[in-house]
Motif scaffolding. Structure first.
Motif, PDB file in Angstrom:
ATOM      1  N   SER A 172      62.180  26.389  57.612  1.00 20.37           N
ATOM      2  CA  SER A 172      61.463  26.500  56.346  1.00 20.37           C
ATOM      3  C   SER A 172      61.973  25.444  55.369  1.00 20.37           C
ATOM      4  CB  SER A 172      61.673  27.903  55.754  1.00 20.37           C
ATOM      5  OG  SER A 172      63.039  28.088  55.385  1.00 20.37           O
ATOM      6  N   GLY A 173      61.573  25.586  54.097  1.00 23.51           N
ATOM      7  CA  GLY A 173      62.012  24.635  53.099  1.00 23.51           C
ATOM      8  C   GLY A 173      63.485  24.762  52.764  1.00 23.51           C
ATOM      9  N   GLY A 174      64.036  25.949  52.965  1.00 23.39           N
ATOM     10  CA  GLY A 174      65.431  26.159  52.619  1.00 23.39           C
ATOM     11  C   GLY A 174      66.356  26.388  53.788  1.00 23.39           C
ATOM     12  N   HIS A 175      65.802  26.625  54.969  1.00 21.41           N
ATOM     13  CA  HIS A 175      66.644  26.974  56.115  1.00 21.41           C
ATOM     14  C   HIS A 175      66.121  26.331  57.404  1.00 21.41           C
ATOM     15  CE1 HIS A 175      67.173  30.234  53.172  1.00 21.41           C
ATOM     16  NE2 HIS A 175      68.391  30.321  53.629  1.00 21.41           N
ATOM     17  N   THR A 176      67.039  25.932  58.252  1.00 21.89           N
ATOM     18  CA  THR A 176      66.728  25.561  59.627  1.00 21.89           C
ATOM     19  C   THR A 176      67.873  26.074  60.481  1.00 21.89           C
ATOM     20  OG1 THR A 176      65.547  23.558  58.948  1.00 21.89           O
ATOM     21  CG2 THR A 176      66.235  23.685  61.244  1.00 21.89           C
ATOM     22  N   MET A 177      67.587  27.035  61.345  1.00 25.83           N
ATOM     23  CA  MET A 177      68.640  27.598  62.181  1.00 25.83           C
ATOM     24  C   MET A 177      68.065  28.167  63.473  1.00 25.83           C
ATOM     25  SD  MET A 177      69.614  31.244  60.317  1.00 25.83           S
ATOM     26  CE  MET A 177      69.978  30.512  58.733  1.00 25.83           C
ATOM     27  N   LEU A 178      68.909  28.192  64.488  1.00 24.14           N
ATOM     28  CA  LEU A 178      68.584  28.823  65.762  1.00 24.14           C
ATOM     29  C   LEU A 178      69.427  30.079  65.884  1.00 24.14           C
ATOM     30  CD1 LEU A 178      68.372  25.696  68.076  1.00 24.14           C
ATOM     31  CD2 LEU A 178      66.579  27.432  67.842  1.00 24.14           C
ATOM     32  N   VAL A 179      68.770  31.172  66.270  1.00 19.76           N
ATOM     33  CA  VAL A 179      69.431  32.473  66.296  1.00 19.76           C
ATOM     34  C   VAL A 179      69.198  33.154  67.641  1.00 19.76           C
ATOM     35  CG1 VAL A 179      69.711  34.685  65.106  1.00 19.76           C
ATOM     36  CG2 VAL A 179      68.911  32.674  63.829  1.00 19.76           C
ATOM     37  N   ASP A 180      70.271  33.688  68.206  1.00 19.17           N
ATOM     38  CA  ASP A 180      70.181  34.518  69.405  1.00 19.17           C
ATOM     39  C   ASP A 180      69.951  35.949  68.930  1.00 19.17           C
ATOM     40  OD1 ASP A 180      70.459  35.963  71.730  1.00 19.17           O
ATOM     41  OD2 ASP A 180      72.505  35.322  72.167  1.00 19.17           O
ATOM     42  N   VAL A 181      68.759  36.480  69.196  1.00 19.45           N
ATOM     43  CA  VAL A 181      68.387  37.822  68.742  1.00 19.45           C
ATOM     44  C   VAL A 181      68.428  38.756  69.950  1.00 19.45           C
ATOM     45  CG1 VAL A 181      66.637  39.214  67.579  1.00 19.45           C
ATOM     46  CG2 VAL A 181      66.904  36.791  66.987  1.00 19.45           C
ATOM     47  N   SER A 182      69.500  39.533  70.064  1.00 14.18           N
ATOM     48  CA  SER A 182      69.645  40.427  71.214  1.00 14.18           C
ATOM     49  C   SER A 182      68.937  41.755  70.994  1.00 14.18           C
ATOM     50  CB  SER A 182      71.126  40.676  71.519  1.00 14.18           C
ATOM     51  OG  SER A 182      71.798  41.177  70.381  1.00 14.18           O
ATOM     52  N   ALA A 183      68.798  42.169  69.727  1.00 14.33           N
ATOM     53  CA  ALA A 183      68.143  43.424  69.364  1.00 14.33           C
ATOM     54  C   ALA A 183      67.875  43.382  67.869  1.00 14.33           C
ATOM     55  CB  ALA A 183      69.037  44.611  69.725  1.00 14.33           C
ATOM     56  N   PRO A 184      67.087  44.305  67.332  1.00 10.91           N
ATOM     57  CA  PRO A 184      66.840  44.303  65.888  1.00 10.91           C
ATOM     58  C   PRO A 184      68.149  44.374  65.093  1.00 10.91           C
ATOM     59  CG  PRO A 184      65.333  45.805  66.985  1.00 10.91           C
ATOM     60  CD  PRO A 184      66.322  45.368  68.021  1.00 10.91           C
ATOM     61  N   GLY A 185      68.359  43.411  64.229  1.00 13.38           N
ATOM     62  CA  GLY A 185      69.555  43.396  63.411  1.00 13.38           C
ATOM     63  C   GLY A 185      70.773  42.786  64.072  1.00 13.38           C
ATOM     64  N   CYS A 186      70.671  42.429  65.338  1.00 15.41           N
ATOM     65  CA  CYS A 186      71.806  41.837  66.077  1.00 15.41           C
ATOM     66  C   CYS A 186      71.562  40.336  66.226  1.00 15.41           C
ATOM     67  CB  CYS A 186      71.963  42.499  67.444  1.00 15.41           C
ATOM     68  SG  CYS A 186      72.380  44.254  67.356  1.00 15.41           S
ATOM     69  N   TYR A 187      72.171  39.555  65.351  1.00 14.52           N
ATOM     70  CA  TYR A 187      71.902  38.133  65.277  1.00 14.52           C
ATOM     71  C   TYR A 187      73.173  37.313  65.463  1.00 14.52           C
ATOM     72  CZ  TYR A 187      67.958  40.328  62.857  1.00 14.52           C
ATOM     73  OH  TYR A 187      66.904  41.137  62.533  1.00 14.52           O
ATOM     74  N   ARG A 188      73.089  36.304  66.312  1.00 13.51           N
ATOM     75  CA  ARG A 188      74.190  35.362  66.517  1.00 13.51           C
ATOM     76  C   ARG A 188      73.663  33.961  66.224  1.00 13.51           C
ATOM     77  NH1 ARG A 188      76.344  32.368  71.115  1.00 13.51           N
ATOM     78  NH2 ARG A 188      74.687  33.241  72.446  1.00 13.51           N
ATOM     79  N   ILE A 189      74.247  33.299  65.241  1.00 15.76           N
ATOM     80  CA  ILE A 189      73.790  31.961  64.860  1.00 15.76           C
ATOM     81  C   ILE A 189      74.244  30.954  65.912  1.00 15.76           C
ATOM     82  CG2 ILE A 189      73.755  30.208  63.066  1.00 15.76           C
ATOM     83  CD1 ILE A 189      72.576  32.901  62.233  1.00 15.76           C
ATOM     84  N   LEU A 190      73.284  30.277  66.524  1.00 15.36           N
ATOM     85  CA  LEU A 190      73.579  29.262  67.538  1.00 15.36           C
ATOM     86  C   LEU A 190      73.752  27.886  66.915  1.00 15.36           C
ATOM     87  CD1 LEU A 190      70.903  30.388  70.160  1.00 15.36           C
ATOM     88  CD2 LEU A 190      73.363  30.829  70.271  1.00 15.36           C
ATOM     89  N   GLY A 191      73.022  27.631  65.858  1.00 13.35           N
ATOM     90  CA  GLY A 191      73.100  26.344  65.185  1.00 13.35           C
ATOM     91  C   GLY A 191      72.325  26.395  63.889  1.00 13.35           C
TER      92      GLY A 191
END
Length: 343
Positions: A136-155
């Motif tokens: 988006s305009g404020g964010h660029t990120m890759l996230v590993d989403v294993s389940a709702p609310g379970c987020y691991r930032i990959l980059g």
């Protein structure tokens, strides 16, 4: 369960009602783009004041659109961050106040979790686990989403977000605010390969992003081809095309790395830039080669909106979570600090 969602993190006022049985019942969205265009960017104080003017009538409007009595909801979700503090306070104060008045629970929602979950509003939503590209305009990120609310930032981005790079590059070309969509339109008129710009950080391990060097390369190209500070129309289109291709290929390469590292076979793209047709085409092609599937929200739910906040809030309220009476917002709020959602 029926939830009212309120989004006011930046320059769009979004309100929606989501019902667990009927789905999205109604939503309204107001953009402040015309107001901020005069200043070439978002003016926080003006954004906050406009949210105050628009929010109450829009809330009444979605109840009317949904055919409901005013206040006929089981909970309220409001964006609490990240975003502009003043703008966030408008939505949070309204949401918290209505919840107290109606005697229903309220939940503070993370803006990027709303974007990440927006594709769940579609008829064929993705299944967990998946990789999410939030762009988006404020964010660029890759996230590993294993389940709702379970987020691991990959980059994530080390400087400008992709959408921000689009807007700043458009400004260099003299395009009016907001320039990102106009730059994409101009890129469609350009010829691929005329300008080859760097694909930032693709030769390094990991999945972080950086677009500052790309912007510098574009600035130099503009300077080389300007005559009396004016760039010929076709050359401008070719530069825009080269810039867009560099961003898209960089995003696609990092998404491929994320899929391979996690082993997931599903990619979700969300955020304002996810509406870019060229980006969608490139990610479809990449996922086809990787034997993976790609999901995204419809264009109206790619930008900031109340529907995504209502859905994200419903998930957390259904799990028994709710926020305290304290009205609290966060300009910065790491996504991986969120509590898991027990569904």
């Amino acid at each position: 369960m029926r939830v009212l969602g309120i989004e006011s993190s930046c320059d769009e006022t979004g309100v929606a009602i989501y019902d667990s049985e009927q789905g999205l019942m109604a939503h309204q969205l107001y953009s402040q783009v015309k107001m901020h265009a005069e200043f070439g960017g978002v003016v926080p104080e003006l954004a906050s004041r406009d949210h105050i003017r628009k929010l109450a009538p829009m809330i009444r409007g979605v109840f009317t659109d949904a055919g409901l009595e005013f206040g006929d909801v089981d909970g309220i979700a409001y964006t609490a961050g990240p975003g502009l503090v003043g703008a966030l306070m408008v939505g949070a104060s309204m949401g918290r106040s209505l919840a107290m008045g109606w005697g229903v629970p309220a939940i503070a929602v993370h803006h990027m979790e709303g974007h990440l979950l927006a594709p769940m509003l579609e008829e064929q939503p993705p299944e967990y686990p998946f990789v999410a590209l939030l762009v988006s305009g404020g964010h660029t990120m890759l996230v590993d989403v294993s389940a709702p609310g379970c987020y691991r930032i990959l980059g994530e981005t080390l400087d400008d977000a992709a959408g921000e790079a689009f807007d700043k590059t458009a400004k260099m070309m003299g395009l009016p605010y907001p320039g990102g969509p106009l730059l994409s339109q101009k890129a469609d008129q350009g010829v691929k390969g005329v300008f080859e710009f760097p694909r930032p950080m693709i030769d390094r391990p990991g999945m972080d992003f950086s677009f500052s060097g790309l912007k510098t390369a574009v600035r130099l190209a503009i300077a080389r081809h300007a005559v009396d500070e004016v760039v010929e129309e076709q050359i401008q289109a070719d530069i825009a095309c080269g810039f867009q291709q560099a961003v898209i290929e960089t995003l696609a390469i990092k998404c491929r790395r994320a899929l391979r590292e996690t082993g997931h076979k599903t990619l979700v793209i969300a955020g304002g830039v996810s509406a870019n047709k060229s980006l969608r085409t490139a990610l479809h092609a990449m996922c086809k080669k990787e034997r993976a599937r790609v999901f995204y929200a419809r264009p109206e739910f790619c930008t900031d909106n109340g529907a995504m906040i209502a859905y994200a809030g419903w998930l957390r309220l259904k799990a028994g979570q709710q926020s305290s009476l304290k009205v609290e917002v966060k300009a910065r709020w790491p996504l991986d600090e969120l509590e898991p959602i027990n569904v």
